[in-house]
Design a protein around this motif. Sequence first.
Motif, mmCIF file in Angstrom:
data_model
loop_
_atom_site.group_PDB
_atom_site.id
_atom_site.type_symbol
_atom_site.label_atom_id
_atom_site.label_comp_id
_atom_site.label_asym_id
_atom_site.label_seq_id
_atom_site.Cartn_x
_atom_site.Cartn_y
_atom_site.Cartn_z
ATOM 1 N N VAL A 92 0.847 -1.201 0.000
ATOM 2 C CA VAL A 92 0.000 0.000 0.000
ATOM 3 C C VAL A 92 0.876 1.243 0.000
ATOM 4 C CG1 VAL A 92 -1.800 1.300 1.207
ATOM 5 C CG2 VAL A 92 -1.839 -1.211 1.239
ATOM 6 N N ALA A 93 0.845 1.997 -1.091
ATOM 7 C CA ALA A 93 1.524 3.285 -1.153
ATOM 8 C C ALA A 93 0.655 4.313 -0.437
ATOM 9 C CB ALA A 93 1.727 3.697 -2.607
ATOM 10 N N VAL A 94 1.288 5.346 0.101
ATOM 11 C CA VAL A 94 0.553 6.429 0.749
ATOM 12 C C VAL A 94 1.060 7.740 0.166
ATOM 13 C CG1 VAL A 94 0.006 7.589 2.919
ATOM 14 C CG2 VAL A 94 0.313 5.098 2.882
ATOM 15 N N LEU A 95 0.137 8.558 -0.342
ATOM 16 C CA LEU A 95 0.495 9.862 -0.872
ATOM 17 C C LEU A 95 -0.352 10.935 -0.201
ATOM 18 C CD1 LEU A 95 0.956 9.023 -4.649
ATOM 19 C CD2 LEU A 95 2.735 9.615 -3.002
ATOM 20 N N PRO A 96 0.211 12.128 -0.034
ATOM 21 C CA PRO A 96 -0.529 13.192 0.642
ATOM 22 C C PRO A 96 -1.552 13.858 -0.270
ATOM 23 C CG PRO A 96 1.629 13.982 -0.021
ATOM 24 C CD PRO A 96 1.580 12.515 -0.361
ATOM 25 N N GLY A 97 -2.616 14.393 0.348
ATOM 26 C CA GLY A 97 -3.592 15.193 -0.381
ATOM 27 C C GLY A 97 -4.957 14.564 -0.431
#
Length: 184
Positions: A92-97
């Motif tokens: 699971v990648a996590v990116l902001p926004g």
Amino acid sequence: MTLPNGFATAVVGEVTLLVSEGPSYAAAGLLPGGSDAVLWTGQVASDGLVRAVAVDPQAASPEEPTSPEGFQHVHRVAEQAAACLGIGAVDVAVLPGSPDPARTVHRDGWSVAALGTGHAVVLLTDADLPVTALEAALGDLPTVRPVLLLAGGAAGTTPPAAELATALAEALDHSVHDTPAYHS
């Protein structure tokens, strides 16, 4: 939100999940910046396999420094998303926004979508592509913000590199060209 075949969305609290249903989970990223989410995503994508992206409005932007609390937050988000999906947090990648509506470009038998998050760009395609093709396509993108490209393979089609590059540029141009996530 209209996504390519083989991708789905889910919302868990404030976090939006972009989920690849396969059959492939190929991924590559251009991940400049040093925030906890970007560093986590770089580690997740380093093996060329990402099954989901958690877009988290509480994650630090790429310009913010790392911290133990920030890393714990990102790890917790990945674990919660993984538990909901029945997969490992390492997928699971996590990116902001917060994701903007996707701009989907359709080609003969396959499609690509671009979603800006305000701090990053997520590109999704149902084309069947190896990691090396994704890395090559990303190498031509003019961006200084994090970009993650996932290929789910549901279309069963492998487009030529030039056609992929054109579709990616078109999707980016029509969906995120006004956000700071896509300007060099």
